[in-house]
Motif scaffolding. Structure first.
Motif, mmCIF file in Angstrom:
data_model
loop_
_atom_site.group_PDB
_atom_site.id
_atom_site.type_symbol
_atom_site.label_atom_id
_atom_site.label_comp_id
_atom_site.label_asym_id
_atom_site.label_seq_id
_atom_site.Cartn_x
_atom_site.Cartn_y
_atom_site.Cartn_z
ATOM 1 N N PRO A 129 0.817 -1.226 0.000
ATOM 2 C CA PRO A 129 0.000 0.000 0.000
ATOM 3 C C PRO A 129 0.849 1.275 0.000
ATOM 4 C CG PRO A 129 -0.942 -1.599 1.512
ATOM 5 C CD PRO A 129 0.409 -2.139 1.078
ATOM 6 N N ALA A 130 1.917 1.308 0.778
ATOM 7 C CA ALA A 130 2.788 2.491 0.802
ATOM 8 C C ALA A 130 3.505 2.655 -0.531
ATOM 9 C CB ALA A 130 3.792 2.378 1.944
ATOM 10 N N HIS A 131 3.936 1.551 -1.130
ATOM 11 C CA HIS A 131 4.599 1.599 -2.436
ATOM 12 C C HIS A 131 3.638 2.120 -3.503
ATOM 13 C CE1 HIS A 131 7.098 0.343 -5.834
ATOM 14 N NE2 HIS A 131 6.063 -0.320 -6.299
ATOM 15 N N LEU A 132 2.398 1.647 -3.492
ATOM 16 C CA LEU A 132 1.409 2.106 -4.478
ATOM 17 C C LEU A 132 1.110 3.588 -4.314
ATOM 18 C CD1 LEU A 132 -1.014 -0.964 -4.514
ATOM 19 C CD2 LEU A 132 0.710 -0.336 -6.235
ATOM 20 N N SER A 133 1.055 4.061 -3.090
ATOM 21 C CA SER A 133 0.856 5.493 -2.838
ATOM 22 C C SER A 133 2.039 6.290 -3.389
ATOM 23 C CB SER A 133 0.690 5.721 -1.338
ATOM 24 O OG SER A 133 0.525 7.077 -1.060
ATOM 25 N N TRP A 134 3.245 5.788 -3.190
ATOM 26 C CA TRP A 134 4.455 6.416 -3.724
ATOM 27 C C TRP A 134 4.401 6.471 -5.251
ATOM 28 C CZ3 TRP A 134 8.334 3.896 -6.595
ATOM 29 C CH2 TRP A 134 9.527 4.602 -6.761
ATOM 30 N N LEU A 135 3.981 5.369 -5.889
ATOM 31 C CA LEU A 135 3.829 5.357 -7.345
ATOM 32 C C LEU A 135 2.834 6.425 -7.795
ATOM 33 C CD1 LEU A 135 3.620 1.522 -8.119
ATOM 34 C CD2 LEU A 135 5.431 3.073 -8.863
ATOM 35 N N GLU A 136 1.679 6.476 -7.145
ATOM 36 C CA GLU A 136 0.636 7.452 -7.510
ATOM 37 C C GLU A 136 1.164 8.881 -7.436
ATOM 38 O OE1 GLU A 136 -2.763 6.702 -5.030
ATOM 39 O OE2 GLU A 136 -3.056 4.689 -5.879
ATOM 40 N N GLN A 137 1.947 9.177 -6.425
ATOM 41 C CA GLN A 137 2.534 10.516 -6.271
ATOM 42 C C GLN A 137 3.381 10.869 -7.488
ATOM 43 O OE1 GLN A 137 5.160 10.776 -2.870
ATOM 44 N NE2 GLN A 137 6.140 12.622 -3.640
ATOM 45 N N HIS A 138 4.164 9.921 -7.971
ATOM 46 C CA HIS A 138 5.068 10.207 -9.082
ATOM 47 C C HIS A 138 4.377 10.115 -10.450
ATOM 48 C CE1 HIS A 138 8.391 11.051 -6.544
ATOM 49 N NE2 HIS A 138 8.098 9.965 -5.840
ATOM 50 N N TYR A 139 3.244 9.415 -10.521
ATOM 51 C CA TYR A 139 2.415 9.529 -11.720
ATOM 52 C C TYR A 139 1.786 10.926 -11.763
ATOM 53 C CZ TYR A 139 2.572 4.734 -13.424
ATOM 54 O OH TYR A 139 2.983 3.542 -13.961
ATOM 55 N N ALA A 140 1.327 11.400 -10.624
ATOM 56 C CA ALA A 140 0.683 12.716 -10.560
ATOM 57 C C ALA A 140 1.643 13.837 -10.921
ATOM 58 C CB ALA A 140 0.096 12.948 -9.163
ATOM 59 N N ASP A 141 2.926 13.698 -10.551
ATOM 60 C CA ASP A 141 3.873 14.774 -10.872
ATOM 61 C C ASP A 141 4.492 14.621 -12.267
ATOM 62 O OD1 ASP A 141 6.101 13.022 -10.682
ATOM 63 O OD2 ASP A 141 6.620 13.671 -8.663
ATOM 64 N N GLY A 142 4.091 13.564 -13.002
ATOM 65 C CA GLY A 142 4.539 13.389 -14.378
ATOM 66 C C GLY A 142 5.848 12.642 -14.544
ATOM 67 N N THR A 143 6.421 12.145 -13.452
ATOM 68 C CA THR A 143 7.695 11.439 -13.534
ATOM 69 C C THR A 143 7.539 10.014 -14.069
ATOM 70 O OG1 THR A 143 8.567 12.741 -11.702
ATOM 71 C CG2 THR A 143 9.732 10.709 -12.217
ATOM 72 N N PHE A 144 6.509 9.299 -13.615
ATOM 73 C CA PHE A 144 6.330 7.908 -14.023
ATOM 74 C C PHE A 144 5.351 7.827 -15.187
ATOM 75 C CE2 PHE A 144 7.335 6.196 -9.488
ATOM 76 C CZ PHE A 144 8.663 6.548 -9.651
ATOM 77 N N LEU A 145 5.707 7.000 -16.172
ATOM 78 C CA LEU A 145 4.884 6.827 -17.374
ATOM 79 C C LEU A 145 4.201 5.470 -17.429
ATOM 80 C CD1 LEU A 145 7.375 8.300 -20.004
ATOM 81 C CD2 LEU A 145 5.553 9.494 -18.759
ATOM 82 N N ALA A 146 4.827 4.446 -16.869
ATOM 83 C CA ALA A 146 4.268 3.090 -16.856
ATOM 84 C C ALA A 146 4.980 2.306 -15.765
ATOM 85 C CB ALA A 146 4.468 2.408 -18.204
ATOM 86 N N SER A 147 4.283 1.302 -15.221
ATOM 87 C CA SER A 147 4.899 0.458 -14.208
ATOM 88 C C SER A 147 4.126 -0.842 -14.100
ATOM 89 C CB SER A 147 4.946 1.162 -12.845
ATOM 90 O OG SER A 147 3.643 1.452 -12.383
ATOM 91 N N GLY A 148 4.767 -1.826 -13.502
ATOM 92 C CA GLY A 148 4.083 -3.093 -13.270
ATOM 93 C C GLY A 148 5.024 -4.149 -12.738
ATOM 94 N N ARG A 149 4.434 -5.282 -12.363
ATOM 95 C CA ARG A 149 5.185 -6.415 -11.837
ATOM 96 C C ARG A 149 5.930 -7.132 -12.954
ATOM 97 N NH1 ARG A 149 0.690 -9.428 -8.018
ATOM 98 N NH2 ARG A 149 0.668 -7.839 -6.379
ATOM 99 N N LYS A 150 7.082 -7.678 -12.606
ATOM 100 C CA LYS A 150 7.779 -8.577 -13.519
ATOM 101 C C LYS A 150 7.114 -9.956 -13.436
ATOM 102 C CE LYS A 150 12.032 -7.995 -11.939
ATOM 103 N NZ LYS A 150 13.511 -8.024 -11.826
#
Length: 99
Positions: free
Chosen positions: A20-41
């Motif tokens: 849950p904390a990791h997903l919140s961290w991902l959402e923060q960086h999607y919102a600021d435009g840094t992350f474009l795509a992500s997922g599990r290997k």
């Protein structure tokens, strides 16, 4: 552009406890435009994040704030590349080769 490859360094129950904390961290960086795509290997031994940032130190600093890192459940391998050919959806992130 950067490829951030996470590799789990702990059993999945420890990873899942921090998810849950990791997903919140991902959402923060999607919102600021840094992350474009992500997922599990596949198999599930880590994950991949496609990201944009002005430079490698910025991406390294962001990766260090992933809740997985201080808890020592994942490590990062960061690969920088020049995205000179992109799909139309990524056109704003197209890069040019240095002169």
């Amino acid at each position: 552009m950067f490829i951030l490859e996470l590799t789990y360094a702990a059993p999945l129950d420890r990873v899942d406890a921090l998810l849950p904390a990791h997903l919140s961290w991902l959402e923060q960086h999607y919102a600021d435009g840094t992350f474009l795509a992500s997922g599990r290997k596949v198999p599930r031994d880590g994950g991949i994040i496609l990201a944009v940032a002005p430079d490698r130190p910025t991406i390294e600093a962001i990766a260090a704030t992933d809740p997985f890192v201080p808890a020592a459940v994942a490590t990062y391998r960061i690969t920088e590349f020049l995205a000179t050919t992109v799909a139309p959806a990524l056109a704003p992130h197209r890069e040019t080769l240095p002169a």
